[in-house]
Motif scaffolding. Structure first.
Motif, PDB file in Angstrom:
ATOM      1  N   TYR A  26       0.803  -1.225   0.000  1.00 43.02           N
ATOM      2  CA  TYR A  26       0.000   0.000   0.000  1.00 43.02           C
ATOM      3  C   TYR A  26       0.833   1.271   0.000  1.00 43.02           C
ATOM      4  CZ  TYR A  26      -3.498  -3.452   0.936  1.00 43.02           C
ATOM      5  OH  TYR A  26      -4.292  -4.554   0.816  1.00 43.02           O
ATOM      6  N   CYS A  27       0.310   2.257  -0.700  1.00 47.34           N
ATOM      7  CA  CYS A  27       0.893   3.589  -0.713  1.00 47.34           C
ATOM      8  C   CYS A  27       0.545   4.260   0.614  1.00 47.34           C
ATOM      9  CB  CYS A  27       0.292   4.363  -1.877  1.00 47.34           C
ATOM     10  SG  CYS A  27       0.852   6.063  -2.036  1.00 47.34           S
ATOM     11  N   GLU A  28       1.297   5.286   1.008  1.00 51.87           N
ATOM     12  CA  GLU A  28       0.982   5.958   2.269  1.00 51.87           C
ATOM     13  C   GLU A  28      -0.390   6.643   2.237  1.00 51.87           C
ATOM     14  OE1 GLU A  28       3.632   6.581   0.441  1.00 51.87           O
ATOM     15  OE2 GLU A  28       3.462   8.649  -0.275  1.00 51.87           O
ATOM     16  N   CYS A  29      -0.967   6.774   1.030  1.00 53.72           N
ATOM     17  CA  CYS A  29      -2.300   7.372   0.926  1.00 53.72           C
ATOM     18  C   CYS A  29      -3.380   6.328   1.187  1.00 53.72           C
ATOM     19  CB  CYS A  29      -2.506   8.000  -0.445  1.00 53.72           C
ATOM     20  SG  CYS A  29      -2.695   6.810  -1.786  1.00 53.72           S
ATOM     21  N   GLY A  30      -2.991   5.066   1.311  1.00 56.81           N
ATOM     22  CA  GLY A  30      -3.959   4.019   1.624  1.00 56.81           C
ATOM     23  C   GLY A  30      -4.349   3.147   0.443  1.00 56.81           C
ATOM     24  N   GLN A  72       0.807   2.383 -12.027  1.00 60.53           N
ATOM     25  CA  GLN A  72      -0.055   3.467 -12.503  1.00 60.53           C
ATOM     26  C   GLN A  72      -0.270   4.493 -11.385  1.00 60.53           C
ATOM     27  OE1 GLN A  72      -3.829   2.298 -14.188  1.00 60.53           O
ATOM     28  NE2 GLN A  72      -4.228   4.392 -14.839  1.00 60.53           N
ATOM     29  N   HIS A  73      -0.496   3.970 -10.167  1.00 58.35           N
ATOM     30  CA  HIS A  73      -0.677   4.858  -9.025  1.00 58.35           C
ATOM     31  C   HIS A  73       0.583   5.707  -8.801  1.00 58.35           C
ATOM     32  CE1 HIS A  73      -2.529   6.127  -5.250  1.00 58.35           C
ATOM     33  NE2 HIS A  73      -1.329   6.027  -4.708  1.00 58.35           N
ATOM     34  N   ILE A  74       1.743   5.060  -8.933  1.00 55.62           N
ATOM     35  CA  ILE A  74       3.010   5.764  -8.711  1.00 55.62           C
ATOM     36  C   ILE A  74       3.251   6.841  -9.763  1.00 55.62           C
ATOM     37  CG2 ILE A  74       5.528   5.470  -8.748  1.00 55.62           C
ATOM     38  CD1 ILE A  74       5.013   2.634  -7.569  1.00 55.62           C
ATOM     39  N   GLY A 102      -1.141   8.496 -10.408  1.00 56.85           N
ATOM     40  CA  GLY A 102      -2.390   8.443  -9.671  1.00 56.85           C
ATOM     41  C   GLY A 102      -2.439   8.927  -8.236  1.00 56.85           C
ATOM     42  N   CYS A 103      -1.292   9.253  -7.614  1.00 62.53           N
ATOM     43  CA  CYS A 103      -1.339   9.511  -6.171  1.00 62.53           C
ATOM     44  C   CYS A 103      -1.462  10.998  -5.840  1.00 62.53           C
ATOM     45  CB  CYS A 103      -0.095   8.958  -5.487  1.00 62.53           C
ATOM     46  SG  CYS A 103      -0.206   9.138  -3.699  1.00 62.53           S
ATOM     47  N   GLU A 104      -2.520  11.331  -5.125  1.00 60.61           N
ATOM     48  CA  GLU A 104      -2.716  12.743  -4.792  1.00 60.61           C
ATOM     49  C   GLU A 104      -1.924  13.167  -3.551  1.00 60.61           C
ATOM     50  OE1 GLU A 104      -6.933  13.293  -4.673  1.00 60.61           O
ATOM     51  OE2 GLU A 104      -7.099  13.116  -6.856  1.00 60.61           O
TER      52      GLU A 104
HETATM   53 ZN   LIG Z   1      -0.770   7.080  -3.036  1.00 57.89          ZN
END
Ligand SMILES: [Zn+2]
Length: 329
Positions: free
Chosen positions: A168-172, A178-180, A183-185
């Motif tokens: 999981y990313c620190e954003c949850g 793709q998120h990296i 996609g990550c806000e």
């Molecule tokens: Zn993220």
């Protein structure tokens, strides 16, 4: 090779294309094996062309598309030995497992079709990420990306209990590539680096009026297919977009794995450093004395120079290129 279903055959796509051309030729074709590197004219010329081809950027207009009714695939059972059959079956199983590429490639191609109206094939997509001006290391990254083999997100679920959290990313959210990349806000530096990167391309005004927006994930993976009427512009855009994507991946690793601090300033600094370094390597390759350049290099010299001209200023590019490497990783 054909009877064995092309399994384990190198350059199968090229051999199949050649077979198709031979089969559709109306005259008879004779094939004779000749000794290599012994001064036989046709052989020497083929060698030279092959070497030139290695350096060339992809030209989709000369790719041979085999009509489906001419394309024989699959193995002929009667001609298989047990060993070959075993390899064939495990190959099919492998293909079944390798769903990442199977899932994403049609997606990429249909998005690019919607945007350009050009029905690129899967083969052309693969070839496009394997050619200059995309740097070798970045080519490997794109290949792994399309195959879902970059180590992040769901990849960790196979590694056992203690790795579960690493998905999981620190954003949850699940941290997919793709998120990296897009996609990550919670990582403002990613958006900043894309803005800076696309700003560089637009600053070079290479899109002739139209300005580019930050790419979608599919556009990043298909960066090799990017095409504008302006050759230097196309080349510069391919370089900047591919280098930016790879840099974001490396910075994410520095941050998540090595726990280094990250900020928009650091990210943009690293971007400029990467692009200037690339420009320097590129331009240095054209500065050899004329007699040390082969024909291919002499021909591409103009394109390489034009690629960087608008971005770095005419002629006196050394001013902006007074750049000293540092070891930011
Ligand atoms: Zn993220």
């Amino acid at each position: 090779m054909e009877d064995e279903g092309w399994l384990g055959t190198q350059n199968a796509d090229l051999i199949r294309a050649a077979l198709f051309l031979i089969r559709t030729r109306t005259a008879e074709t004779y094939i004779q094996k000749v000794k290599a590197h012994s001064g036989i004219r046709g052989n020497e010329e083929a060698d030279t062309m092959a070497k030139e081809g290695l350096e060339k950027e992809i030209d989709t207009s000369v790719m041979i598309v085999i009509p489906p009714n001419w394309d024989y695939s699959g193995a002929r059972l009667q001609s298989l030995t047990f060993n070959q059959m075993y390899r064939w079956i495990s190959h099919l199983n492998q293909e079944g497992k390798d769903t990442a590429a199977q899932m994403i490639v049609p997606d990429i191609l249909s998005e690019i079709y919607d945007q350009t109206g050009i029905p690129y094939t899967e083969q052309v997509l693969w070839a496009s990420i394997r050619t200059p001006p995309i740097r070798r290391e970045v080519q490997d990254f794109l290949w792994q990306a399309i195959h879902g083999r970059t180590v992040c997100g769901a990849f960790f679920s196979k590694w056992g209990e203690e790795w579960i959290d690493r998905q999981y990313c620190e954003c949850g959210n699940l941290e997919s590539l793709q998120h990296i990349l897009t996609g990550c806000e919670d990582r403002p530096w990613v958006e900043e680096i894309w803005n800076a990167s696309i700003g560089l391309i637009n600053q070079a005004r290479c899109m002739k009026g139209s300005t580019l927006s930050p790419p979608t994930y599919n556009q990043i993976l298909a960066v090799g297919l990017l095409n504008t009427a302006n050759k230097p512009a196309t080349r510069l855009s391919k370089i900047i977009i591919s280098e930016t994507a790879y840099l974001i991946w490396k910075l994410r690793n520095a941050w998540v794995i090595r726990k280094e601090t990250m900020s928009s300033e650091r990210a943009i600094g690293a971007l400029k450093e990467t692009i200037l370094k690339r420009a320097k390597v590129d331009l240095d390759s054209t500065r050899l004395p004329e007699n040390r350049l082969d024909r291919k290099k002499r021909e591409s010299k103009g394109l390489v120079t034009a690629t960087w001209e608008v971005l770095l200023g005419n002629g006196s590019s050394s001013r902006s290129l007074r750049w000293t490497p540092s070891d930011h990783g």
